[in-house]
Design an enzyme around this catalytic site. Structure first.
Site, PDB file in Angstrom:
ATOM      1  N   CYS A   1      21.415  38.744  33.431  1.00  0.00           N
ATOM      2  CA  CYS A   1      22.129  39.974  33.779  1.00  0.00           C
ATOM      3  C   CYS A   1      22.027  40.955  32.614  1.00  0.00           C
ATOM      4  O   CYS A   1      22.632  40.737  31.556  1.00  0.00           O
ATOM      5  CB  CYS A   1      23.588  39.636  34.091  1.00  0.00           C
ATOM      6  SG  CYS A   1      24.466  40.985  34.883  1.00  0.00           S
TER       7      CYS A   1
ATOM      8  N   CYS B   1      25.001  44.130  38.893  1.00  0.00           N
ATOM      9  CA  CYS B   1      25.576  43.124  37.990  1.00  0.00           C
ATOM     10  C   CYS B   1      25.563  41.774  38.698  1.00  0.00           C
ATOM     11  O   CYS B   1      26.083  41.653  39.808  1.00  0.00           O
ATOM     12  CB  CYS B   1      26.999  43.511  37.597  1.00  0.00           C
ATOM     13  SG  CYS B   1      27.748  42.230  36.563  1.00  0.00           S
TER      14      CYS B   1
ATOM     15  N   GLU C   1      58.100  35.843  39.868  1.00  0.00           N
ATOM     16  CA  GLU C   1      56.974  36.677  39.434  1.00  0.00           C
ATOM     17  C   GLU C   1      57.529  38.046  39.077  1.00  0.00           C
ATOM     18  O   GLU C   1      58.443  38.539  39.740  1.00  0.00           O
ATOM     19  CB  GLU C   1      55.967  36.756  40.606  1.00  0.00           C
ATOM     20  CG  GLU C   1      55.045  37.953  40.646  1.00  0.00           C
ATOM     21  CD  GLU C   1      54.024  37.976  39.515  1.00  0.00           C
ATOM     22  OE1 GLU C   1      53.444  36.914  39.218  1.00  0.00           O
ATOM     23  OE2 GLU C   1      53.816  39.053  38.934  1.00  0.00           O
TER      24      GLU C   1
ATOM     25  N   ASP D   1      52.041  29.073  35.584  1.00  0.00           N
ATOM     26  CA  ASP D   1      50.685  29.649  35.563  1.00  0.00           C
ATOM     27  C   ASP D   1      50.742  31.005  34.868  1.00  0.00           C
ATOM     28  O   ASP D   1      50.595  32.051  35.503  1.00  0.00           O
ATOM     29  CB  ASP D   1      50.178  29.783  37.008  1.00  0.00           C
ATOM     30  CG  ASP D   1      48.743  30.274  37.089  1.00  0.00           C
ATOM     31  OD1 ASP D   1      48.084  30.384  36.036  1.00  0.00           O
ATOM     32  OD2 ASP D   1      48.281  30.554  38.207  1.00  0.00           O
TER      33      ASP D   1
ATOM     34  N   CYS E   1      44.928  29.577  31.396  1.00  0.00           N
ATOM     35  CA  CYS E   1      43.621  30.229  31.240  1.00  0.00           C
ATOM     36  C   CYS E   1      43.326  30.426  29.757  1.00  0.00           C
ATOM     37  O   CYS E   1      42.464  31.212  29.397  1.00  0.00           O
ATOM     38  CB  CYS E   1      43.570  31.552  32.000  1.00  0.00           C
ATOM     39  SG  CYS E   1      44.892  32.679  31.583  1.00  0.00           S
TER      40      CYS E   1
HETATM   41  C1  LIG Z   1      47.624  33.966  35.747  1.00  0.00           C
HETATM   42  S1  LIG Z   1      48.568  34.894  36.899  1.00  0.00           S
HETATM   43  C2  LIG Z   1      48.960  33.632  38.073  1.00  0.00           C
HETATM   44  C3  LIG Z   1      49.366  34.110  39.431  1.00  0.00           C
HETATM   45  C4  LIG Z   1      49.403  33.052  40.525  1.00  0.00           C
HETATM   46  N1  LIG Z   1      50.003  31.812  40.104  1.00  0.00           N
HETATM   47  C5  LIG Z   1      48.024  32.829  41.110  1.00  0.00           C
HETATM   48  O1  LIG Z   1      47.505  31.727  41.000  1.00  0.00           O
HETATM   49  O2  LIG Z   1      47.483  33.774  41.692  1.00  0.00           O
HETATM   50  C6  LIG Z   1      50.006  35.214  35.979  1.00  0.00           C
HETATM   51  C7  LIG Z   1      51.085  35.974  36.726  1.00  0.00           C
HETATM   52  O3  LIG Z   1      52.224  36.083  35.883  1.00  0.00           O
HETATM   53  C8  LIG Z   1      52.837  37.350  36.125  1.00  0.00           C
HETATM   54  N2  LIG Z   1      53.700  37.604  34.948  1.00  0.00           N
HETATM   55  C9  LIG Z   1      53.334  38.091  33.742  1.00  0.00           C
HETATM   56  N3  LIG Z   1      54.382  38.111  32.906  1.00  0.00           N
HETATM   57  C10 LIG Z   1      55.451  37.626  33.602  1.00  0.00           C
HETATM   58  C11 LIG Z   1      56.813  37.376  33.280  1.00  0.00           C
HETATM   59  N4  LIG Z   1      57.294  37.661  32.063  1.00  0.00           N
HETATM   60  N5  LIG Z   1      57.621  36.860  34.219  1.00  0.00           N
HETATM   61  C12 LIG Z   1      57.138  36.576  35.458  1.00  0.00           C
HETATM   62  N6  LIG Z   1      55.848  36.779  35.818  1.00  0.00           N
HETATM   63  C13 LIG Z   1      55.012  37.304  34.902  1.00  0.00           C
HETATM   64  C14 LIG Z   1      51.676  38.267  36.321  1.00  0.00           C
HETATM   65  O4  LIG Z   1      52.060  39.427  37.021  1.00  0.00           O
HETATM   66  C15 LIG Z   1      50.714  37.385  37.122  1.00  0.00           C
HETATM   67  O5  LIG Z   1      50.923  37.538  38.506  1.00  0.00           O
END
Ligand SMILES: C[S@@+](CC[C@H](N)C(=O)[O-])C[C@H]1O[C@@H](n2cnc3c(N)ncnc32)[C@H](O)[C@@H]1O
Length: 449
Positions: A82, A172, A330, A378, A405
């Site tokens: 790429c 891409c 969330e 998560d 992640c």
């Molecule tokens: C890695 S994503 C995971 C989302 C979901 N579990 C999925 O698999 O699609 C992290 C999530 O945490 C939320 N987030 C970030 N900071 C946060 C907080 N302080 N309290 C609650 N949620 C939060 C973000 O908006 C996002 O949707």
């Protein structure tokens, strides 16, 4: 690096050094050392390469740099797939590494983070799950508008180490054909209208970014144009976000011109996704990821599950049929509205969702719902603060399934949980992002007794 560069001056920003790269650091950059041992983290360089590296940030103990010339390629390098206008795709920093080596490196980085940063041991590091597709797996790409010196509009990416230039992208290899087609149509429309790119330095011009998101299973494409405030002919996009001033990013007040929500199918669920909501960027691997979460959660049909950082509810909704009840938390309200809608449209009646900061939500949730059997976490790359880990410990859950992640933030969070009486049982790395250094993994922690 003990006793390293006490005498020699550290390099300065803009200096160029010739360096041999000996390994990969957490986060994916190559590690090179000056003759006196001074460490330089080099973006765009792989182990075995000899590169000319331009120094960016320079600290007392190390410097950061970008490879500007490949003087001698590592013997294991494979040709880049790429490439945009002669520049390697900035979204595919590891494309020069054969895929099997990428997997090895990711697995090693998870192990290193847990053992060295977290000082954890006694857990089973399971084999890394390879991606189903090595290319064209991304369901969302963000492009930036720019201009060539002759004024022609470009739509692509910032090349490595540059925030002002944009290399135009024709195709891409991380994007699907559908995504690329939508992107090129909008670039051609903007060119035909003679619209200028926005220049963040002098705050002139109109076009900032284009976000193209896709429902892989539904074959829907959603386009969102991000501009400065300006009058121009109505574009053929679904959403239009206006951002004033110099601020970067793509988040701002958004008008709806076409489809407001994207639809996707995953784990036998039909999902609605708002543009402001997070959704895993690799749809097929997200399905695999959630299957591992289900395996680790080992539900029997009666458990109370907390799904913290639940986004549009994906994990909680996939677990709900095997759980007694699911409670999702969330912080993005649009994502919670999606989660509620997604529960209803899939006939799930034992899941409740709350829009709140996880830091503040767990204590009231414990009072309302009672003690959970399983907590799924998560979080974003930054992981959990110590305070949030303490709230998780206070739930007293028997089992914690941590989807991460970023192993370098999982490690200290897991160490804090272990200190509080949990045992890190097993960890499974999963490759959601081939050609990049990004690493996903699922960790299972259990409370003894
Ligand atoms: C890695 S994503 C995971 C989302 C979901 N579990 C999925 O698999 O699609 C992290 C999530 O945490 C939320 N987030 C970030 N900071 C946060 C907080 N302080 N309290 C609650 N949620 C939060 C973000 O908006 C996002 O949707």
């Amino acid at each position: 690096m003990t006793g390293a560069p006490t005498q020699a001056a550290r390099p300065r920003r803009g200096d160029e050094l010739e360096l041999r790269i000996d390994s990969l650091a957490q986060g994916g950059r190559g590690i090179g050392r000056r003759d006196d041992g001074f460490v330089v983290f080099v973006a765009g360089a792989l182990p075995g390469d000899v590169v000319r590296a331009r120094i960016g940030k320079s600290k007392r103990g190390y410097a950061e740099a970008a490879a500007v010339e490949l003087i001698e390629a590592s013997s294991e390098r494979i040709p880049d797939t790429c490439v945009h206008e002669g520049e390697p795709c900035p979204g595919a920093a590891w494309q020069g590494l054969p895929y099997a080596r990428q997997l090895e490196a990711k697995s090693a980085q998870v192990e290193e983070a847990l053992r060295r940063l977290g000082e954890l041991e006694g857990f089973e590091l399971e084999e890394i799950v390879p991606a189903l597709e090595e290319w064209r797996y991304r369901n969302k790409l963000e492009y930036s508008f720019g201009e060539r010196p002759d004024g022609e509009l470009t739509l692509g990416f910032h090349p490595r180490g540059s925030w002002q230039e944009i290399v135009d992208v024709e195709d891409c290899h991380l994007a699907s054909d559908r995504n690329t087609h939508a992107r090129n149509e909008i670039r051609d429309w903007a060119r035909s209208e003679g619209l200028p790119a926005h220049d963040a330095v002098d705050e002139r011009g109109v076009l900032r970014n284009l976000v193209v998101r896709e429902g892989v299973r539904t074959q829907q494409v959603q386009t969102r144009l991000v501009t400065a405030p300006a009058e121009f002919p109505r574009p053929s996009v679904d959403l239009h976000t206006v951002i004033e001033g110099q601020s970067g990013g793509t988040t701002g007040p958004t008008g709806v011109l076409g489809e407001e929500h994207l639809e996707e199918e995953l784990c036998d669920l039909r999902l609605r996704i708002s543009h402001a909501a997070f959704f895993q960027t690799n749809t097929l691997m997200a399905e695999r990821l959630y299957a591992v979460v289900g395996e680790y959660a080992a539900l029997t049909g009666t458990e109370r599950v907390f799904d913290l950082f639940c986004g549009i509810g994906t994990i909680g909704l996939t677990l709900a049929p095997k759980a007694g009840e699911v409670w999702g938390v969330e912080s993005v309200p649009e994502a919670i509205a999606d989660a509620e809608r997604n529960a209803t449209r899939n006939g799930i009646t034992n899941a409740r969702f709350t829009a709140a900061d996880a830091r503040l939500a767990v204590t009231p949730l414990l009072e309302e719902a009672g003690k959970p059997d399983v907590v799924v976490i998560d979080p974003p790359r930054a992981g959990l603060s110590k305070k949030v880990v303490r709230r998780v410990i206070e739930t007293g859950a028997r089992r914690i399934v941590y989807v991460s992640c970023n192993p370098t933030t999982l490690a200290p969070n897991a160490a804090q949980l272990v200190e509080a009486g949990y045992r890190l049982v097993r960890v499974r790395p999963m490759d959601m992002f081939p050609q990049t250094p990004h690493i996903e993994c699922v960790a299972l922690l259990e409370r003894a007794g």
